[in-house]
Each structure stands twice: as structure tokens, then as C-alpha cells.
Design a protein around this motif. Structure first.
Motif, PDB file in Angstrom:
ATOM      1  N   GLU A   1       0.818  -1.219   0.000  1.00  0.00           N
ATOM      2  CA  GLU A   1       0.000   0.000   0.000  1.00  0.00           C
ATOM      3  C   GLU A   1       0.851   1.269   0.000  1.00  0.00           C
ATOM      4  OE1 GLU A   1      -3.197   2.371   2.837  1.00  0.00           O
ATOM      5  OE2 GLU A   1      -3.042   0.179   2.989  1.00  0.00           O
ATOM      6  N   GLU A   2       1.827   1.359   0.838  1.00  0.00           N
ATOM      7  CA  GLU A   2       2.614   2.586   0.950  1.00  0.00           C
ATOM      8  C   GLU A   2       3.391   2.856  -0.344  1.00  0.00           C
ATOM      9  OE1 GLU A   2       6.167   4.518   3.739  1.00  0.00           O
ATOM     10  OE2 GLU A   2       5.123   2.689   4.374  1.00  0.00           O
ATOM     11  N   GLU A   3       4.026   1.824  -0.882  1.00  0.00           N
ATOM     12  CA  GLU A   3       4.834   2.004  -2.090  1.00  0.00           C
ATOM     13  C   GLU A   3       3.974   2.360  -3.300  1.00  0.00           C
ATOM     14  OE1 GLU A   3       7.890  -0.594  -4.959  1.00  0.00           O
ATOM     15  OE2 GLU A   3       7.057  -1.463  -3.121  1.00  0.00           O
ATOM     16  N   VAL A   4       2.879   1.613  -3.491  1.00  0.00           N
ATOM     17  CA  VAL A   4       2.026   1.826  -4.662  1.00  0.00           C
ATOM     18  C   VAL A   4       1.329   3.176  -4.588  1.00  0.00           C
ATOM     19  CG1 VAL A   4      -0.025   1.008  -5.873  1.00  0.00           C
ATOM     20  CG2 VAL A   4       1.699  -0.618  -5.107  1.00  0.00           C
ATOM     21  N   SER A   5       0.807   3.518  -3.425  1.00  0.00           N
ATOM     22  CA  SER A   5       0.099   4.796  -3.292  1.00  0.00           C
ATOM     23  C   SER A   5       1.043   5.974  -3.496  1.00  0.00           C
ATOM     24  CB  SER A   5      -0.588   4.889  -1.934  1.00  0.00           C
ATOM     25  OG  SER A   5       0.366   4.827  -0.874  1.00  0.00           O
ATOM     26  N   ALA A   6       2.275   5.860  -3.024  1.00  0.00           N
ATOM     27  CA  ALA A   6       3.250   6.940  -3.206  1.00  0.00           C
ATOM     28  C   ALA A   6       3.596   7.108  -4.678  1.00  0.00           C
ATOM     29  CB  ALA A   6       4.506   6.645  -2.396  1.00  0.00           C
ATOM     30  N   ASP A   7       3.771   6.001  -5.374  1.00  0.00           N
ATOM     31  CA  ASP A   7       4.092   6.071  -6.800  1.00  0.00           C
ATOM     32  C   ASP A   7       2.936   6.688  -7.591  1.00  0.00           C
ATOM     33  OD1 ASP A   7       5.744   5.567  -9.075  1.00  0.00           O
ATOM     34  OD2 ASP A   7       4.483   3.847  -9.550  1.00  0.00           O
ATOM     35  N   LEU A   8       1.705   6.282  -7.243  1.00  0.00           N
ATOM     36  CA  LEU A   8       0.544   6.817  -7.945  1.00  0.00           C
ATOM     37  C   LEU A   8       0.392   8.314  -7.668  1.00  0.00           C
ATOM     38  CD1 LEU A   8      -1.928   6.572  -9.689  1.00  0.00           C
ATOM     39  CD2 LEU A   8      -3.196   5.664  -7.713  1.00  0.00           C
ATOM     40  N   ARG A   9       0.610   8.747  -6.436  1.00  0.00           N
ATOM     41  CA  ARG A   9       0.520  10.180  -6.114  1.00  0.00           C
ATOM     42  C   ARG A   9       1.554  10.974  -6.916  1.00  0.00           C
ATOM     43  NH1 ARG A   9      -2.735  11.329  -1.808  1.00  0.00           N
ATOM     44  NH2 ARG A   9      -3.211   9.604  -0.353  1.00  0.00           N
ATOM     45  N   ALA A  10       2.733  10.422  -7.055  1.00  0.00           N
ATOM     46  CA  ALA A  10       3.775  11.116  -7.815  1.00  0.00           C
ATOM     47  C   ALA A  10       3.374  11.230  -9.293  1.00  0.00           C
ATOM     48  CB  ALA A  10       5.098  10.364  -7.688  1.00  0.00           C
ATOM     49  N   MET A  11       2.790  10.167  -9.827  1.00  0.00           N
ATOM     50  CA  MET A  11       2.339  10.210 -11.215  1.00  0.00           C
ATOM     51  C   MET A  11       1.241  11.250 -11.403  1.00  0.00           C
ATOM     52  SD  MET A  11       2.246   6.139 -12.223  1.00  0.00           S
ATOM     53  CE  MET A  11       1.663   6.473 -13.890  1.00  0.00           C
ATOM     54  N   LEU A  12       0.312  11.298 -10.479  1.00  0.00           N
ATOM     55  CA  LEU A  12      -0.772  12.278 -10.558  1.00  0.00           C
ATOM     56  C   LEU A  12      -0.220  13.698 -10.509  1.00  0.00           C
ATOM     57  CD1 LEU A  12      -3.350  10.524  -8.189  1.00  0.00           C
ATOM     58  CD2 LEU A  12      -3.631  10.888 -10.653  1.00  0.00           C
ATOM     59  N   ALA A  13       0.736  13.928  -9.642  1.00  0.00           N
ATOM     60  CA  ALA A  13       1.314  15.269  -9.509  1.00  0.00           C
ATOM     61  C   ALA A  13       2.024  15.682 -10.795  1.00  0.00           C
ATOM     62  CB  ALA A  13       2.278  15.297  -8.328  1.00  0.00           C
ATOM     63  N   ARG A  14       2.754  14.744 -11.402  1.00  0.00           N
ATOM     64  CA  ARG A  14       3.479  15.064 -12.637  1.00  0.00           C
ATOM     65  C   ARG A  14       2.533  15.433 -13.775  1.00  0.00           C
ATOM     66  NH1 ARG A  14       6.736  10.598 -11.127  1.00  0.00           N
ATOM     67  NH2 ARG A  14       5.615   9.231 -12.598  1.00  0.00           N
ATOM     68  N   GLU A  15       1.346  14.902 -13.749  1.00  0.00           N
ATOM     69  CA  GLU A  15       0.400  15.131 -14.845  1.00  0.00           C
ATOM     70  C   GLU A  15      -0.623  16.210 -14.516  1.00  0.00           C
ATOM     71  OE1 GLU A  15       1.001  13.988 -17.593  1.00  0.00           O
ATOM     72  OE2 GLU A  15       2.381  12.335 -17.181  1.00  0.00           O
ATOM     73  N   GLY A  16      -0.364  16.998 -13.504  1.00  0.00           N
ATOM     74  CA  GLY A  16      -1.267  18.103 -13.186  1.00  0.00           C
ATOM     75  C   GLY A  16      -2.484  17.701 -12.398  1.00  0.00           C
ATOM     76  N   LEU A  17      -2.464  16.527 -11.783  1.00  0.00           N
ATOM     77  CA  LEU A  17      -3.594  16.042 -10.998  1.00  0.00           C
ATOM     78  C   LEU A  17      -3.205  15.855  -9.537  1.00  0.00           C
ATOM     79  CD1 LEU A  17      -4.913  13.462 -13.601  1.00  0.00           C
ATOM     80  CD2 LEU A  17      -6.182  15.452 -12.773  1.00  0.00           C
ATOM     81  N   GLY A  18      -2.300  16.695  -9.068  1.00  0.00           N
ATOM     82  CA  GLY A  18      -1.819  16.554  -7.688  1.00  0.00           C
ATOM     83  C   GLY A  18      -2.892  16.800  -6.654  1.00  0.00           C
ATOM     84  N   GLU A  19      -3.969  17.555  -7.015  1.00  0.00           N
ATOM     85  CA  GLU A  19      -5.043  17.830  -6.066  1.00  0.00           C
ATOM     86  C   GLU A  19      -6.095  16.732  -6.039  1.00  0.00           C
ATOM     87  OE1 GLU A  19      -6.727  21.596  -6.939  1.00  0.00           O
ATOM     88  OE2 GLU A  19      -4.902  22.734  -6.515  1.00  0.00           O
ATOM     89  N   ALA A  20      -5.947  15.731  -6.880  1.00  0.00           N
ATOM     90  CA  ALA A  20      -6.941  14.662  -6.912  1.00  0.00           C
ATOM     91  C   ALA A  20      -6.975  13.916  -5.583  1.00  0.00           C
ATOM     92  CB  ALA A  20      -6.619  13.689  -8.048  1.00  0.00           C
ATOM     93  N   GLU A  21      -8.185  13.615  -5.150  1.00  0.00           N
ATOM     94  CA  GLU A  21      -8.349  12.797  -3.939  1.00  0.00           C
ATOM     95  C   GLU A  21      -7.950  11.356  -4.274  1.00  0.00           C
ATOM     96  OE1 GLU A  21      -9.305  13.824  -0.964  1.00  0.00           O
ATOM     97  OE2 GLU A  21      -9.735  15.907  -1.531  1.00  0.00           O
ATOM     98  N   LEU A  22      -7.245  10.711  -3.344  1.00  0.00           N
ATOM     99  CA  LEU A  22      -6.839   9.329  -3.554  1.00  0.00           C
ATOM    100  C   LEU A  22      -7.381   8.474  -2.428  1.00  0.00           C
ATOM    101  CD1 LEU A  22      -5.246   7.179  -5.123  1.00  0.00           C
ATOM    102  CD2 LEU A  22      -3.223   7.805  -3.771  1.00  0.00           C
ATOM    103  N   PHE A  23      -8.109   7.429  -2.780  1.00  0.00           N
ATOM    104  CA  PHE A  23      -8.706   6.526  -1.810  1.00  0.00           C
ATOM    105  C   PHE A  23      -8.152   5.120  -2.056  1.00  0.00           C
ATOM    106  CE2 PHE A  23     -11.679   9.985  -2.441  1.00  0.00           C
ATOM    107  CZ  PHE A  23     -11.960  10.370  -1.132  1.00  0.00           C
TER     108      PHE A  23
END
Length: 587
Positions: A236-258
Motif C-alpha cells: 500500500e505505501e509504495e504503490v500509493s506513493a508512486d501513484l501520487r507522484a504520477m498524478l502530480a506530474r500530470e497536473g492532478l496533484g489535487e486529486a483525492e486518492l482513496f
């Protein structure tokens, strides 16, 4: 208002709707008929823009206080239906291993919000099925053939008190479905959303198709909640961190992640309530906050309008490309046929038509060498000579006319065929030209063109006779000459027309050149030098006009293929793009 967004007045909303209706009308009328590179993508983009105007933008502007539409989307097998069932607390849509082919997505709403969706305010082209729960998935153990994917698309409306008032959930088909129609429908539903609940898994969160849609969401400034499903506790920690980084790079850093952990489903295929509690709480909070809902709706609407402006600008570029291509093809055809007309006229004035059969028939008509010796005598003796000539049996002037008709017809047919071949080759070297020609062969002249040319030449010859009659109508002393020699005078005028500029060499100067002098002297004897010059010029201009008419008719075989309604111009569409940008900036 949260986020500092401005509230639109009813008047502003009405003005915005008027602008958007104009955009919708013109985009729907834009056809892009020519097969240019990239045109299929442009057409698809235009269709999507028209659909989004109908499905979302116009309905939302007309009803800014309508409930939010949250579309639950994602890849095949991501767990969308299972998530929706968990959010409402009981099975509403069944999930299975066999992928969906049905075109009946379910829209869950609070019963109090039913009127907003029953009247087809949003997604107007989808029929409604009310009050029944219909599966959007085929259970793994279902027997029999799958539903027909060509059936009419419909939207199943289900009122459920488990859905909070002010927000609706729409379970969309897979964005990477094996069904082309389901993929299209999924894209249509996502384009109509106020916010996305995007479902992916720990194994597939980096897949290309979902990310393409997420980037589209970023371009629209739409609120996105990303649900990372089936996440093993250890990852969970590794995958969620990687996904958050991807979202931020693509301009979706404010997206809620559940995060939905990997758990065993119960006998009904349900997730534990606790697994989706954070997402459910977030959605319930949005539904309860009217100001927040309004802010989300306007944010998505403004971002969508801004993105639409860019699409309309691209449509303007495509329309401009169509106009330029059509203009190029038309110019190729006109140039080829204009050149052909010029070559025909050159052939009629450079002495070329005074050779061969025409020369022989004219010499038969005017006489032999004795006539040429006498033609240089004074005008009085010429009149005597010609009077004696015409008092006998009328000479075969008609043979001269026929020879001229035959020679001129051959020139026109040859040059028209050259123009057709030239145009056909130019068009086939262009992708739009190849499309317009298809398998048709236009490289020769049209059927019946030879007859048209012959008729037009005879009409021209008749007009020359009329010119001579008109010119000599007041010369009573010449009445008898005209009555007997009208065909001969007409033949002489044609000879003069065909020798107006030098183009003869060698022996031809003594033969055809002398022949032309005979014709000119003969006419001058009746009408005078100035009149002969004027008659010849008029005859030449008439011939020019008739040749242009003939070849323009042939040219139309090509140009008529460009006779289509292109729709709004690039300038009109660019104006719409500017209006949309102002509309988004003012919001």
C-alpha cells in the motif's frame, strides 16, 4: 464561494447559453468532406465536442443548481461495479468475469433528485429505463448469447435513498472494453461528468488508456477522485506513493486518492463497508454542501468550456485546411483549362489552321495563280475580278467552312483532352483529389463533347455571316455582292481571323500568307480597312468566348466534385473559440 469562483447571474447564464448554442450549431454543420491527413481525428474530435455540448455543457449552464453527476469509470476488471454496490450498501449491479457488452449503464440517484435525470436534461440521446435495477454486467455463470451491442443505448435510472441528495453515481462501461461501442459510450459518459471517481488497481494503475482519460480530466480542470482498488497491505505505501507522484506530474496533484485494500468479498460479492467508508464520507460531504457542489460544477464547467475552445480552434484549423485544399484543386483545374484555351487561341492566330485542308479548300475557292497575280491590282480591278467570279456558279465556300470546322474542332478536342489529363494527374497526386475522383476516369473529354464543339464552331461561323450582313446592310451598291457572296465573304473573314499574327515560315509565307492577303483585300474592297480590322477582332473575341464556354463545361466535371457545403468558415470558428475563451475567463 469556495475557491474564489464568481456566481453567474441568470442574465450571464442566458448569454453563455446563446454563445454555446451558436457554437453547437456551427460545429454540428462542419463536415470536413475532403480526405486530408488527420481529418478522421478532426471529425471524431468535432463529434465529441458536439456530444459534450449536448450531454453536459448546455444542460449544466441551463441548470447550474442541478445535482452533481459523479461518473465511476475505469479499466476492465478494476472493480467499478463492486465499488458502487459498496457505496449504496447492497447489490445494485452485478460483476462477473465475462466482460460487459450491454449498453445500459446505471445511474443511481436519491429519489428526490429523480426529476433532474428523468427529463433527459443531461445525456439527452440516451433513452431512459425508470425504476428497475438492470445489470450492467453479465454474470460469469450466465448462459445464452450476450445482449446485442447494436441495441438502442439507454440509461437505467434507479432511485435509492442510500445515495445522498445532491449527487448521483453513474456506473460507466469499461474505458478499455472489447466493445468499440462500449468504449465510445464510456467516453461519452465521462465527458458528461461533473466529477470523476476513477477506479484502478494496484496492478494496472499505470495503464495507458486510463491515463489518457485522466489527462483529459486535467485539461478540463475536472475534480477527480482516484480509487486504488485491491491493494495488498504490504504494497500500500509504495504503490500509493508512486501513484501520487504520477498524478502530480500530470497536473492532478489535487486529486483525492482513496485506497481500497485487498479483501475477500462476502457471499453477495460485497466489500466490507469499512473498505469504502472514506470515499462514501467524502461524497456525502460534497452532497451536503451546496456551496461546494456549486463550486465543483462551475470549476468543471469552466474548464470544459476552456478545453472546448481549444477544440473549436483546432476545428477552425481543419476547416481552413479544407478550404485551402479545395482552392488548390479548383485552381489546378482552372489553370489546366485556361492554358488549354490559350493554346487553342494561339493555334487559331499563328497560321497553323491555314495549312493542309483549309489552305487547299481556300485556294480552290479563290482560284489559281492568275487570281493571285490580279489581286495586287487596284481595288476597282479587284471588284471587277470578284464580280465576274461571283456571277458564275457560286464557288465552294462551304468547303472552306467545313475544312475550318474540322481543323478547329481537332484543335479544341486535343487541347480539352490535354487539360483533362493534366487535371486528373494533378488531382490524383493530392489525397483529397484522389478521394474526389475515386475510380472515375476523367482524363479524357466527356461523351458528346465532340458534337458540342462542332455545333459551337458552326454557331461561330453563323455569327460571322451575321456580322457581314450587319456591316453591309446599308451598302446598297453592294447588295448583289452580298447576296451572292455572303459565304465567300464569311470564309474570307475566317481566313483573316486565323492569320492575325505571323506564324508562318518558308514556303508557307508564299502560300498561306498570300492566301490571307487575298481574304483581307477582298473584305477591304467591300467594307474598308478599318471595318475589316474591327470585324476580325469581333470574330476573334467571339471565338475566344465560345472556346472558354466549351472548356468551362469540361472543367465543371472536376469542379462540381468540389460543390459541397463546407459548413462554417475557419474565421467563424476562430471567432467562436475566442468567445469560449472569454466565457471561461469571465466565470
Amino acid at each position: 464561494m469556495p475557491g474564489g469562483r464568481k456566481q453567474s447571474s441568470p442574465g450571464q447564464a442566458a448569454e453563455a447559453v446563446a454563445v454555446l448554442e451558436d457554437v453547437h450549431r456551427d460545429l454540428a454543420a462542419l463536415s470536413l468532406p475532403l480526405a486530408l491527413p488527420g481529418v478522421e481525428e478532426a471529425r471524431l474530435d468535432i463529434r465529441k465536442s458536439v456530444a459534450q455540448l449536448e450531454d453536459y455543457i448546455l444542460p449544466r449552464y441551463r441548470s447550474l443548481d442541478a445535482p452533481l453527476l459523479a461518473v465511476v469509470g475505469g479499466s476492465t476488471g478494476a472493480g467499478k461495479s463492486t465499488l458502487v454496490n459498496a457505496l449504496v450498501g447492497h447489490p445494485v449491479t452485478r460483476a462477473g468475469a465475462i466482460r460487459p457488452t450491454t449498453r445500459q449503464p446505471i445511474l443511481l440517484h436519491h429519489p428526490a433528485d429523480a426529476a433532474w435525470f428523468e427529463d433527459q436534461r443531461v445525456l439527452p440521446h440516451l433513452s431512459r429505463i425508470r425504476g428497475a435495477v438492470v445489470s450492467t454486467r453479465i454474470p460469469a455463470n450466465q448462459a445464452g448469447p450476450a445482449p446485442d451491442p447494436a441495441s438502442i443505448p439507454s440509461l437505467v435510472l434507479v432511485g435509492d435513498t442510500a445515495v445522498p441528495a445532491g449527487i448521483a453515481l453513474l456506473d460507466a462501461p469499461d474505458v478499455d472494453s472489447v466493445s468499440d461501442e462500449n468504449r465510445r459510450l464510456a467516453g461519452q459518459l465521462l465527458a458528461a461528468a461533473d466529477l470523476w471517481v476513477f477506479v484502478t488497481t494496484a496492478n494496472r494503475y499505470a495503464d495507458a488508456v486510463p491515463w489518457k482519460l485522466l489527462l483529459d480530466a486535467a485539461a478540463r480542470d475536472i475534480m477527480v477522485a482516484v480509487v486504488l482498488d485491491r491493494v495488498p497491505a504490504a504494497a500500500e505505501e509504495e504503490v500509493s506513493a508512486d501513484l501520487r507522484a504520477m498524478l502530480a506530474r500530470e497536473g492532478l496533484g489535487e486529486a483525492e486518492l482513496f485506497i481500497v485494500p485487498e479483501v475477500v468479498l462476502d457471499a453477495l460479492g460485497m466489500l466490507p463497508a469499512a473498505a469504502v467508508e472514506p470515499l462514501k464520507t467524502w461524497l456525502t460531504g460534497l452532497a451536503a454542501d451546496a456551496a461546494a457542489r456549486g463550486d465543483i460544477a462551475r470549476r468543471t464547467l469552466n474548464g470544459t468550456v476552456r478545453a472546448l475552445g481549444q477544440r473549436v480552434l483546432s476545428a477552425a484549423d481543419a476547416a481552413g485546411g479544407q478550404k485551402r485544399a479545395a482552392g488548390l484543386l479548383a485552381a489546378d483545374a482552372r489553370s489546366a483549362y485556361q492554358d488549354a484555351v490559350a493554346r487553342i487561341l494561339n493555334a487559331t492566330k499563328d497560321g497553323a489552321l491555314l495549312r493542309g485542308e483549309v489552305l487547299a479548300r481556300w485556294q480552290d475557292f479563290v482560284g489559281t495563280g492568275e487570281f493571285f497575280r490580279n489581286v495586287e491590282q487596284n481595288i476597282g480591278r479587284l471588284r471587277d475580278r470578284m464580280g465576274a467570279f461571283f456571277r458564275g456558279e457560286p464557288p465552294p465556300a462551304v468547303k472552306v467552312e467545313t475544312a475550318i470546322e474540322t481543323g478547329l474542332q481537332a484543335v479544341i478536342l486535343d487541347e480539352a483532352a490535354n487539360a483533362a489529363e493534366d487535371t486528373d494527374q494533378r488531382w490524383r497526386s493530392h489525397p483529397a483529389g484522389r478521394q474526389l475522383l475515386g475510380t472515375d476516369d476523367l482524363s479524357g473529354t466527356a461523351p458528346g463533347f465532340a458534337d458540342d464543339v462542332a455545333a459551337e464552331i458552326r454557331a461561330w461561323q453563323g455569327s460571322l455571316m451575321e456580322l457581314i450582313r450587319t456591316e453591309g446592310q446599308d451598302k446598297r451598291t453592294q447588295a448583289r455582292w452580298l447576296s451572292f457572296g455572303i459565304n465567300g465573304l464569311g470564309a474570307a473573314l475566317m481566313i483573316v481571323v486565323f492569320s492575325m499574327t505571323a506564324g508562318l515560315t518558308g514556303l508557307e509565307i508564299g502560300l498561306a500568307g498570300g492566301t490571307a492577303v487575298v481574304g483581307q483585300r477582298l473584305l477591304e474592297a467591300f467594307f474598308g480597312e478599318d471595318a475589316v480590322r474591327r470585324l476580325a477582332q469581333t470574330a476573334r473575341e467571339d471565338l475566344h468566348a465560345r472556346c472558354q464556354k466549351l472548356l468551362q463545361g469540361e472543367q465543371e466535371r472536376f469542379l462540381e466534385r468540389l460543390d459541397f457545403d463546407e459548413g462554417p468558415s475557419a474565421e467563424v470558428l476562430a471567432g467562436h473559440a475566442r468567445s469560449l475563451a472569454r466565457l471561461a475567463d469571465a466565470a
